[in-house]
Design a protein around this motif. Structure first.
Motif, mmCIF file in Angstrom:
data_model
loop_
_atom_site.group_PDB
_atom_site.id
_atom_site.type_symbol
_atom_site.label_atom_id
_atom_site.label_comp_id
_atom_site.label_asym_id
_atom_site.label_seq_id
_atom_site.Cartn_x
_atom_site.Cartn_y
_atom_site.Cartn_z
ATOM 1 N N THR A 1 0.807 -1.196 -0.169
ATOM 2 C CA THR A 1 0.047 -0.115 0.006
ATOM 3 C C THR A 1 0.886 1.216 0.076
ATOM 4 O O THR A 1 0.376 2.277 -0.339
ATOM 5 N N ASP A 2 2.191 1.121 0.218
ATOM 6 C CA ASP A 2 2.940 2.334 0.570
ATOM 7 C C ASP A 2 3.336 2.798 -1.040
ATOM 8 O O ASP A 2 3.760 2.090 -1.700
ATOM 9 N N PRO A 3 3.069 4.170 -1.196
ATOM 10 C CA PRO A 3 3.080 4.663 -2.645
ATOM 11 C C PRO A 3 4.662 4.574 -3.251
ATOM 12 O O PRO A 3 4.972 3.838 -4.387
ATOM 13 N N GLN A 4 5.531 4.682 -2.276
ATOM 14 C CA GLN A 4 6.994 4.588 -2.787
ATOM 15 C C GLN A 4 7.433 3.014 -3.111
ATOM 16 O O GLN A 4 8.072 2.825 -3.960
ATOM 17 N N GLU A 5 6.987 2.154 -2.179
ATOM 18 C CA GLU A 5 7.324 0.770 -2.401
ATOM 19 C C GLU A 5 6.553 0.228 -3.832
ATOM 20 O O GLU A 5 6.892 -0.437 -4.417
ATOM 21 N N ARG A 6 5.393 0.775 -4.032
ATOM 22 C CA ARG A 6 4.358 0.464 -5.386
ATOM 23 C C ARG A 6 5.186 1.056 -6.446
ATOM 24 O O ARG A 6 5.291 0.385 -7.499
ATOM 25 N N GLU A 7 5.853 2.214 -6.542
ATOM 26 C CA GLU A 7 6.984 2.920 -7.475
ATOM 27 C C GLU A 7 7.900 1.823 -7.832
ATOM 28 O O GLU A 7 8.438 1.866 -8.859
ATOM 29 N N LYS A 8 8.401 1.213 -6.669
ATOM 30 C CA LYS A 8 9.594 0.483 -6.795
ATOM 31 C C LYS A 8 9.197 -0.938 -7.501
ATOM 32 O O LYS A 8 9.799 -1.296 -8.366
ATOM 33 N N VAL A 9 8.059 -1.456 -7.176
ATOM 34 C CA VAL A 9 7.395 -2.845 -7.867
ATOM 35 C C VAL A 9 7.134 -2.178 -9.225
ATOM 36 O O VAL A 9 7.414 -2.985 -10.183
ATOM 37 N N ASN A 10 6.554 -1.154 -9.616
ATOM 38 C CA ASN A 10 6.264 -0.730 -11.063
ATOM 39 C C ASN A 10 7.660 -0.519 -11.821
ATOM 40 O O ASN A 10 7.630 -1.042 -12.947
ATOM 41 N N GLY A 11 8.676 -0.152 -11.088
ATOM 42 C CA GLY A 11 10.075 -0.084 -11.673
ATOM 43 C C GLY A 11 10.491 -1.451 -12.271
ATOM 44 O O GLY A 11 11.148 -1.653 -13.208
ATOM 45 N N LEU A 12 10.293 -2.483 -11.431
ATOM 46 C CA LEU A 12 10.808 -3.682 -11.440
ATOM 47 C C LEU A 12 9.850 -4.401 -12.459
ATOM 48 O O LEU A 12 10.738 -5.010 -13.349
ATOM 49 N N VAL A 13 8.737 -3.937 -12.576
ATOM 50 C CA VAL A 13 7.734 -4.592 -14.002
ATOM 51 C C VAL A 13 8.339 -3.788 -15.001
ATOM 52 O O VAL A 13 8.415 -4.737 -15.989
ATOM 53 N N GLU A 14 8.430 -2.646 -15.152
ATOM 54 C CA GLU A 14 9.243 -2.023 -16.291
ATOM 55 C C GLU A 14 10.365 -2.676 -16.757
ATOM 56 O O GLU A 14 10.605 -2.710 -18.042
ATOM 57 N N ARG A 15 11.199 -2.908 -16.080
ATOM 58 C CA ARG A 15 12.557 -3.671 -16.302
ATOM 59 C C ARG A 15 12.402 -4.931 -16.969
ATOM 60 O O ARG A 15 13.177 -5.306 -17.866
ATOM 61 N N LYS A 16 11.633 -5.797 -16.311
ATOM 62 C CA LYS A 16 11.345 -7.174 -16.513
ATOM 63 C C LYS A 16 10.573 -7.335 -17.633
ATOM 64 O O LYS A 16 10.980 -8.215 -18.749
ATOM 65 N N TYR A 17 9.634 -6.658 -17.688
ATOM 66 C CA TYR A 17 8.759 -6.959 -18.632
ATOM 67 C C TYR A 17 8.336 -5.578 -19.725
ATOM 68 O O TYR A 17 7.359 -5.015 -19.881
ATOM 69 N N TRP A 18 9.653 -5.222 -20.227
ATOM 70 C CA TRP A 18 9.593 -3.720 -20.930
ATOM 71 C C TRP A 18 8.614 -3.760 -22.035
ATOM 72 O O TRP A 18 8.333 -2.736 -22.492
ATOM 73 N N PHE A 19 8.169 -5.024 -22.662
ATOM 74 C CA PHE A 19 7.674 -5.152 -23.874
ATOM 75 C C PHE A 19 5.972 -4.615 -23.678
ATOM 76 O O PHE A 19 5.505 -4.336 -24.830
ATOM 77 N N VAL A 20 5.467 -4.604 -22.424
ATOM 78 C CA VAL A 20 4.288 -4.211 -22.117
ATOM 79 C C VAL A 20 3.900 -2.662 -21.692
ATOM 80 O O VAL A 20 2.842 -2.184 -21.347
ATOM 81 N N MET A 21 5.285 -1.989 -21.268
ATOM 82 C CA MET A 21 5.218 -0.677 -21.012
ATOM 83 C C MET A 21 4.334 0.066 -21.769
ATOM 84 O O MET A 21 3.744 1.114 -21.066
ATOM 85 N N PRO A 22 4.215 0.352 -23.166
ATOM 86 C CA PRO A 22 3.343 1.466 -23.717
ATOM 87 C C PRO A 22 1.981 1.216 -23.186
ATOM 88 O O PRO A 22 1.209 2.097 -22.782
ATOM 89 N N ILE A 23 1.794 0.070 -22.909
ATOM 90 C CA ILE A 23 0.200 -0.324 -22.359
ATOM 91 C C ILE A 23 0.067 0.228 -21.194
ATOM 92 O O ILE A 23 -0.833 0.752 -20.801
ATOM 93 N N LEU A 24 1.079 -0.313 -20.081
ATOM 94 C CA LEU A 24 0.990 -0.011 -18.578
ATOM 95 C C LEU A 24 1.044 1.613 -18.626
ATOM 96 O O LEU A 24 0.413 1.998 -17.685
ATOM 97 N N ARG A 25 1.968 2.262 -19.038
ATOM 98 C CA ARG A 25 2.062 3.659 -19.105
ATOM 99 C C ARG A 25 0.724 4.438 -19.580
ATOM 100 O O ARG A 25 0.217 5.423 -19.206
ATOM 101 N N LEU A 26 -0.004 3.880 -20.707
ATOM 102 C CA LEU A 26 -1.081 4.440 -21.171
ATOM 103 C C LEU A 26 -2.127 4.429 -20.216
ATOM 104 O O LEU A 26 -2.983 5.341 -19.842
ATOM 105 N N GLY A 27 -2.308 3.149 -19.422
ATOM 106 C CA GLY A 27 -3.148 2.900 -18.372
ATOM 107 C C GLY A 27 -3.058 3.993 -17.239
ATOM 108 O O GLY A 27 -3.953 4.425 -16.690
ATOM 109 N N ARG A 28 -2.034 3.954 -17.114
ATOM 110 C CA ARG A 28 -1.446 5.115 -15.794
ATOM 111 C C ARG A 28 -1.757 6.306 -15.997
ATOM 112 O O ARG A 28 -2.428 7.372 -15.244
ATOM 113 N N PHE A 29 -1.424 6.727 -17.305
ATOM 114 C CA PHE A 29 -1.989 8.317 -17.488
ATOM 115 C C PHE A 29 -3.246 8.374 -17.666
ATOM 116 O O PHE A 29 -3.888 9.232 -17.428
ATOM 117 N N LEU A 30 -3.960 7.565 -18.316
ATOM 118 C CA LEU A 30 -5.652 7.391 -18.629
ATOM 119 C C LEU A 30 -6.333 7.566 -16.990
ATOM 120 O O LEU A 30 -7.201 8.280 -16.490
#
Length: 131
Positions: free
Chosen positions: A82-111
């Motif tokens: 639930t901690d926002p900083q820890e969530r950002e850390k996990v988001n960064g891990l997702v981005e590094r490992k699963y870079w190929f889905v980042m455009p979709i995830l970033r679009l979702g976050r933007f929306l």
């Protein structure tokens, strides 16, 4: 995390998916699902872009789980992040490992930031039992 589990986890940490055994929130019946995961130092994380998925709702209600990665099996419990900083850390891990889905995830976050859609993402830390 226990050292035996950590050693085994590091051997399989670069794989793409794992098999999660979770238990029905009403029935207690076991279910399996293949999902993505991230390992960072001595921590294991699970994440989903959709908190309404059955496995997510089940582990929130019954946090005891089992994971299978390759030939390795791990048991433990999940903790919702639930901690926002820890969530950002996990988001960064997702981005590094699963870079190929980042455009979709970033679009979702933007929306979601614009109020167009609701952010229904969720992340968990897995606390492994020593084995």
């Amino acid at each position: 995390m226990a050292s035996k589990s950590l050693e085994r986890l590091r051997r399989v940490g670069d794989r793409q998916t794992l098999r999660l055994t979770h238990y029905g929130r009403k029935t207690g019946r076991p279910y399996e699902v293949t999902i993505w995961y991230m390992v960072d130092d001595d921590r294991l994380y699970l994440a989903s872009a959709n908190a309404a998925r059955n496995w997510v709702r089940n582990v929130k209600a019954r946090p005891a789980i089992s994971l299978r990665v390759g030939d390795e099996v791990f048991n433990g419990n999940v903790r919702v992040i639930t901690d926002p900083q820890e969530r950002e850390k996990v988001n960064g891990l997702v981005e590094r490992k699963y870079w190929f889905v980042m455009p979709i995830l970033r679009l979702g976050r933007f929306l979601a930031s614009m109020g167009i859609v609701r952010d229904s993402s969720i992340a968990f830390e897995v606390i492994l039992a020593d084995s």
